[in-house]
Design an enzyme around this catalytic site. Structure first.
Site, PDB file in Angstrom:
ATOM      1  N   LYS A   1       7.217 -12.510   7.695  1.00  0.00           N
ATOM      2  CA  LYS A   1       5.949 -11.838   7.403  1.00  0.00           C
ATOM      3  C   LYS A   1       4.889 -12.911   7.182  1.00  0.00           C
ATOM      4  CE  LYS A   1       2.954  -9.633   4.395  1.00  0.00           C
ATOM      5  NZ  LYS A   1       1.860 -10.522   4.838  1.00  0.00           N
TER       6      LYS A   1
ATOM      7  N   GLY B   1       5.196 -18.184  -2.324  1.00  0.00           N
ATOM      8  CA  GLY B   1       3.906 -17.598  -2.699  1.00  0.00           C
ATOM      9  C   GLY B   1       3.716 -17.649  -4.203  1.00  0.00           C
ATOM     10  N   SER B   2       2.953 -16.699  -4.727  1.00  0.00           N
ATOM     11  CA  SER B   2       2.567 -16.766  -6.144  1.00  0.00           C
ATOM     12  C   SER B   2       3.650 -16.184  -7.064  1.00  0.00           C
ATOM     13  CB  SER B   2       1.268 -15.983  -6.345  1.00  0.00           C
ATOM     14  OG  SER B   2       1.486 -14.631  -6.022  1.00  0.00           O
TER      15      SER B   2
ATOM     16  N   THR C   1       3.630 -12.282  -7.164  1.00  0.00           N
ATOM     17  CA  THR C   1       4.295 -11.629  -6.026  1.00  0.00           C
ATOM     18  C   THR C   1       5.804 -11.871  -6.091  1.00  0.00           C
ATOM     19  OG1 THR C   1       2.295 -11.995  -4.737  1.00  0.00           O
ATOM     20  CG2 THR C   1       4.256 -11.343  -3.513  1.00  0.00           C
ATOM     21  N   GLY C   2       6.209 -13.055  -6.520  1.00  0.00           N
ATOM     22  CA  GLY C   2       7.639 -13.337  -6.665  1.00  0.00           C
ATOM     23  C   GLY C   2       8.303 -12.349  -7.608  1.00  0.00           C
TER      24      GLY C   2
ATOM     25  N   GLU D   1       9.938 -19.761  -3.968  1.00  0.00           N
ATOM     26  CA  GLU D   1       9.182 -21.017  -4.086  1.00  0.00           C
ATOM     27  C   GLU D   1       7.796 -20.626  -4.550  1.00  0.00           C
ATOM     28  OE1 GLU D   1       9.960 -24.096  -3.766  1.00  0.00           O
ATOM     29  OE2 GLU D   1      11.672 -24.255  -2.436  1.00  0.00           O
TER      30      GLU D   1
ATOM     31  N   CYS E   1       1.023 -25.935  -3.778  1.00  0.00           N
ATOM     32  CA  CYS E   1       1.842 -25.640  -4.949  1.00  0.00           C
ATOM     33  C   CYS E   1       2.090 -26.904  -5.764  1.00  0.00           C
ATOM     34  CB  CYS E   1       3.165 -25.039  -4.508  1.00  0.00           C
ATOM     35  SG  CYS E   1       4.053 -26.084  -3.338  1.00  0.00           S
TER      36      CYS E   1
ATOM     37  N   GLU F   1      -2.469 -21.772 -12.797  1.00  0.00           N
ATOM     38  CA  GLU F   1      -2.601 -22.375 -11.472  1.00  0.00           C
ATOM     39  C   GLU F   1      -3.910 -21.893 -10.843  1.00  0.00           C
ATOM     40  OE1 GLU F   1      -0.249 -20.895  -8.147  1.00  0.00           O
ATOM     41  OE2 GLU F   1       0.121 -22.948  -7.496  1.00  0.00           O
TER      42      GLU F   1
END
Ligand code: NAD
Length: 483
Positions: free
Chosen positions: A176, A228-229, A232-233, A251, A286, A387
């Site tokens: 995706k 991603g963030s 979302t994780g 990650e 990151c 972040e």
């Protein structure tokens, strides 16, 4: 459409296709706000089609020998290299990342494919004399169809590199791509279309909801690799757990400290911190060294060196090889970063340089933000804790080793740390006390393929870029043969 890069369909079951809704997402050049191309806004139906195609292809793919699969991965790597110029022009225009440093992205993606192809014979099991006469061993088998979900900062590199381990392990893949900067996914698909059997790699574009979420919840997807963030994780872990037991690796983000002890070469430390900020992609990394923590004896010198170095960065057209920084990726991200800068000012950060939109005609349009440095950071400030994923760096000071370690560990993150000192005992004892997945001594965080890259705490789950990544795309079965 008249857009520079035109319409870039998805890739499902070896076919290039629009979304079932016929809706599209328009890509915008972040340096100019010009519309440059479109990708389909995928739907749940499109995800289902992609997973079905991947499932259909998986048995055939897994029936190939590990060497056949390795050979095809190497061909995909060569295909990336052959189209490097085209990929880079599109990627720099679509992301705003500056082209001089972005050149490495195609090479990194190709390098991953070759590295995991080289690990073909390492997918080994174990054997144990569990009974005197029997034979007892383990097999490593693929999951079937795996999902890899990719962020906007290096879309081609992540999508390309993240094919390697699952494919070598015998899985087929649905990727995706991100909401913004997804155009290069189509070039990746074109390379795969020439080399791989239909359905082995599928690329679905669109929004997190519904595309990412449907993929995560799909009953045939038992392995998800996400980059991603943190937010979302966590949503992915929740969604996965609501439907079944799935293997999820993450990650995620970072708020990475670089600690400068009193004996350090302060110029080298500041050079490493500024390089580690990855201003080449406007700090959208990151691993960005967004917290420079300096011993009080070196603090004033470090502040001055950082200010001078960051203020001298050359902002400009991402396609110009002399540009050192481009815009941030999107209007929503621009607003987010600007709001962090506002908080930095409001909470008492001392603005050393930057803090607004750069001046000049070429910066009137586009998502440009000056490279920004705050001094006198304290651990309670928002810019020290969260972040920002933008061109914003903060500097704070410490007196004692304990204080440095406590500040370094005072966020939810745990991705990377830099430590500058020539005292080996101090370096190693500090490295052991810092809760991050990666530590660099006398440098800022780096990737060396073969050694794990991954986060501790809320920065992630599962090291990648190493043998563990390959093995994490297999499941282990114990076989007991009684005689
Ligand atoms: P993001 O989390 O907003 O989006 C990442 C991807 O997840 C996108 O493709 C998005 O469409 C998808 N997504 C969104 N909602 C979803 C859902 N509910 N279910 C499934 N998928 C969903 O991240 P971003 O803004 O694209 O990227 C920036 C973040 O990525 C930063 O936090 C950064 O630190 C992190 N990152 C981490 C690494 C690493 O290796 N640790 C590398 C690059 C970026």
């Amino acid at each position: 459409m008249g857009h520079q890069f035109g319409d870039r369909p998805m890739f499902i079951g070896g076919e290039f296709t629009g979304a079932s809704s016929k809706d599209w997402i328009t890509s915008v050049n972040p340096a100019t706000e010009e519309e440059i191309g479109r990708v389909p806004a995928g739907t749940a139906d499109d995800v289902n089609r992609a997973v079905t195609a991947a499932e259909k292809a998986q048995a055939g793919w897994n029936a190939k020998s590990i060497w056949e699969r390795a050979g095809l991965l190497k061909k995909v790597a060569a295909g990336f290299r052959a189209r490097a110029q085209e990929i880079l022009q599109m990627e720099a225009t679509d992301t705003g990342n500056t082209i001089a440093k972005l050149r490495a992205d195609v090479e990194i993606a190709a390098g991953y494919l070759e590295y995991f192809a080289g690990l073909a014979s390492e997918m080994k099991g174990e054997t144990m004399p569990a009974t005197p006469k029997g034979v007892h061993f383990t097999l490593r088998e693929p999951f079937g169809v795996v999902a890899r979900i990719v962020p906007f900062n290096h879309p081609f590199m992540f999508a390309g590199a993240h094919l390697a381990a699952p494919l070598q392990a015998g899985n087929t893949v649905v990727i995706k791509t991100p909401e913004t900067s997804a155009l290069s996914g189509h070039l990746l698909a074109q390379v795969c279309a020439e080399i791989l059997p239909p359905g082995v790699v599928n690329i679905v574009s669109g929004y997190g909801l519904p595309v990412g979420d449907t993929l995560v919840r799909h009953p045939k997807i038992r392995r998800i690799g996400f980059t991603g963030s943190v937010a979302t994780g966590l949503a992915i872990q929740r969604a996965a757990a609501e439907v079944s037991v799935k293997h999820v690796t993450l990650e995620l983000g970072g708020k990475n400290p670089l600690i400068v002890f009193p004996d350090a070469d302060v110029e080298k430390a500041v050079d490493a911190a500024v390089a580690g900020m990855n201003f080449s992609w406007a700090g959208q990394s990151c691993g960005s060294t967004s917290r420079l923590l300096v011993h009080e004896s070196l603090y004033d010198r470090a502040v001055e060196l950082t200010r001078t170095k960051v203020a001298a960065l050359k902002l400009g057209d991402p396609l110009d090889p002399t540009s050192e920084m481009g815009p941030v990726n999107s209007i929503s991200h621009y607003k987010r970063v600007m709001s962090f800068i506002g908080k930095g000012k409001a909470e008492g950060g001392k603005l050393l340089t930057g803090g607004g939109r750069p001046k000049g005609d070429m910066f009137k349009k586009g998502f440009w933000i000056e490279p920004t440095v705050f001094a006198d950071m304290t651990p309670d400030m928002t810019v020290a804790r969260e972040e920002i994923f933008g061109p914003v760096m903060s500097i704070g000071k410490f007196k004692t080793v304990d204080e440095a370690v406590n500040i370094a560990n005072a966020t939810e993150y745990g991705l990377t740390t830099g430590i500058f000192t020539n005292d080996i005992t101090l370096a190693l004892s500090t490295a052991k006390r810092i809760e991050t997945g990666v530590v660099a001594i006398n440098g800022s965080a780096m990737h060396h393929i073969g050694l794990p890259f991954g986060g501790a705490r809320n920065s992630g789950l599962g090291g990648e870029e190493c043998l563990d990544e390959l093995l994490s795309y297999t499941q282990v079965k114990s076989v007991h043969v009684l005689m």
